[in-house]
Enzyme design. Structure first.
Site, PDB file in Angstrom:
ATOM      1  N   THR A  43       0.833  -1.205   0.000  1.00 55.29           N
ATOM      2  CA  THR A  43       0.000   0.000   0.000  1.00 55.29           C
ATOM      3  C   THR A  43       0.864   1.250   0.000  1.00 55.29           C
ATOM      4  O   THR A  43       0.542   2.247  -0.667  1.00 55.29           O
ATOM      5  CB  THR A  43      -0.937   0.000   1.217  1.00 55.29           C
ATOM      6  OG1 THR A  43      -1.748  -1.169   1.181  1.00 55.29           O
ATOM      7  CG2 THR A  43      -1.828   1.228   1.223  1.00 55.29           C
ATOM      8  N   HIS A  46       1.866   1.880  -3.474  1.00 51.38           N
ATOM      9  CA  HIS A  46       0.773   2.487  -4.243  1.00 51.38           C
ATOM     10  C   HIS A  46       0.691   3.988  -3.944  1.00 51.38           C
ATOM     11  O   HIS A  46       0.494   4.802  -4.854  1.00 51.38           O
ATOM     12  CB  HIS A  46      -0.565   1.821  -3.885  1.00 51.38           C
ATOM     13  CG  HIS A  46      -0.761   0.462  -4.489  1.00 51.38           C
ATOM     14  ND1 HIS A  46      -0.717   0.229  -5.847  1.00 51.38           N
ATOM     15  CD2 HIS A  46      -1.000  -0.744  -3.911  1.00 51.38           C
ATOM     16  CE1 HIS A  46      -0.931  -1.044  -6.093  1.00 51.38           C
ATOM     17  NE2 HIS A  46      -1.104  -1.663  -4.932  1.00 51.38           N
TER      18      HIS A  46
END
Length: 343
Positions: A43, A46
């Site tokens: 994450t 990202h």
């Protein structure tokens, strides 16, 4: 003078700035944590690339962390200064319908450290004391920093109701895929089939406890059928986040099978679904992405008692000053299942 601290601020996609900022002070019901280790999560990557939570920049990311208690605010009981801790990064209101069910991501007031608010790529962080979990002093910080990612895997297995003797396919043999394999082995799932394009990561997955590894996508379905008496898998865990893999996952489950939707896709991406077949075969799909509440406690227990081989996850580390290099080189180091920032 106001105390200060070093923090890595993601000022724009792909660009960190190391800054001297005010050190937070714990308010009522809060604990100030001196951070020791922070893992880099998928994450986080990202966010780094601007594909997730870009509207929250500039921000201090980081949510897979451990440290020691540096100070306590008013009305905090059960914690002591100096003890090692891990922290549940999901902050709900604590009283709504979803919080009462430990479904905190659905809380209307939900916040996540390092995603919707400043996180742990800093020397200190102040957090709600109710989310702080004391950790054994004899467990290394690099191991404790794995609590949050393992908690995500624990929750996925719990949501999918995986139990001993079930056949499970894991799509993706990256860091989380490897943790899925290890937890599945602990649960007693069999056979465990892992698919990934990387030969190196498949070898790691096999060493971690997978029974079968597949690198050729064209051979995956026949391999699954061959190892499940022609039925298909009881459960398929998508751990990459690609719509095409989700579509494939639906083809790999047996009648009455389950797809565990774990890998994060892009916003708005959809899955073609044969509704009639899903109904008649009583198939199911259930999402799960973040560990919270009891998941964190269970993950810490597993780590404390050595149920997870953490060797492959604790070899790569960078000081906070080199966080830009750590993120820039992340994709070029597939052998490092986890990279941690050391304070």
């Amino acid at each position: 003078m106001t105390p200060t601290m070093q923090a890595a601020v993601l000022i724009a996609p792909g660009k960190f700035a190391l800054r001297e900022i005010a050190r937070p002070e714990p308010g009522r019901g809060e604990a100030l944590i001196r951070i020791s280790r922070v893992g880099i999560c998928g994450t986080d990557m990202h966010i780094f690339h601007g594909n997730y939570a870009a509207e929250n920049l500039p921000m201090i990311p980081g949510h897979e962390f451990t440290g020691t208690i540096a100070a306590l605010g008013a009305d905090v009981d059960g914690l002591r200064i100096g003890e090692p801790v891990v922290v549940d990064m999901n902050i709900g209101c604590g009283t709504c319908f979803w919080c009462r069910r430990n479904e905190i991501l659905n809380c209307p007031d939900m916040q996540q450290m390092g995603i919707t608010m400043d996180g742990a790529f800093a020397e200190y962080i102040s957090v709600p004391a109710r989310l702080v979990i004391p950790a054994p002093a004899d467990v290394a910080p690099e191991v404790l920093a794995l609590t949050e990612p393992l908690a995500c895997v624990v929750r996925c297995a719990r949501k999918a109701n995986i139990t001993f003797g079930q056949s499970v396919v894991v799509l993706g043999a990256g860091p989380i895929g490897n943790l899925h394999v290890q937890l599945l082995r602990t649960i007693g799932a069999a056979p465990i089939i892992v698919a990934d394009l990387s030969e190196e990561r498949i070898e790691m997955a096999l060493a971690a406890g997978a029974d079968v590894g597949v690198t050729d996508p064209a051979k995956l379905k026949e391999t699954v059928l061959a190892h499940t008496q022609g039925r298909g898998a009881d459960v398929v865990i998508e751990s990459v986040g690609l719509p095409a893999l989700y579509e494939q996952a639906c083809e790999l489950i047996r009648k009455g099978g389950h797809v565990a939707a774990f890998g994060i896709t892009g916003a708005g991406e959809t899955l073609p679904l044969d509704i009639l077949r899903t109904i008649l075969q009583e198939n199911s799909i259930k999402g799960s992405v973040a560990g919270m509440g009891q998941d964190m406690h269970d993950a810490l227990t597993l780590l404390t008692h050595g149920r997870i081989d953490t060797t492959l996850f604790t070899g790569a580390s960078y000081p906070l000053a080199d966080i830009q290099r750590a993120f820039d080189s992340f994709a070029d180091r597939p052998q490092d299942l986890k990279t941690q920032i050391v304070m």
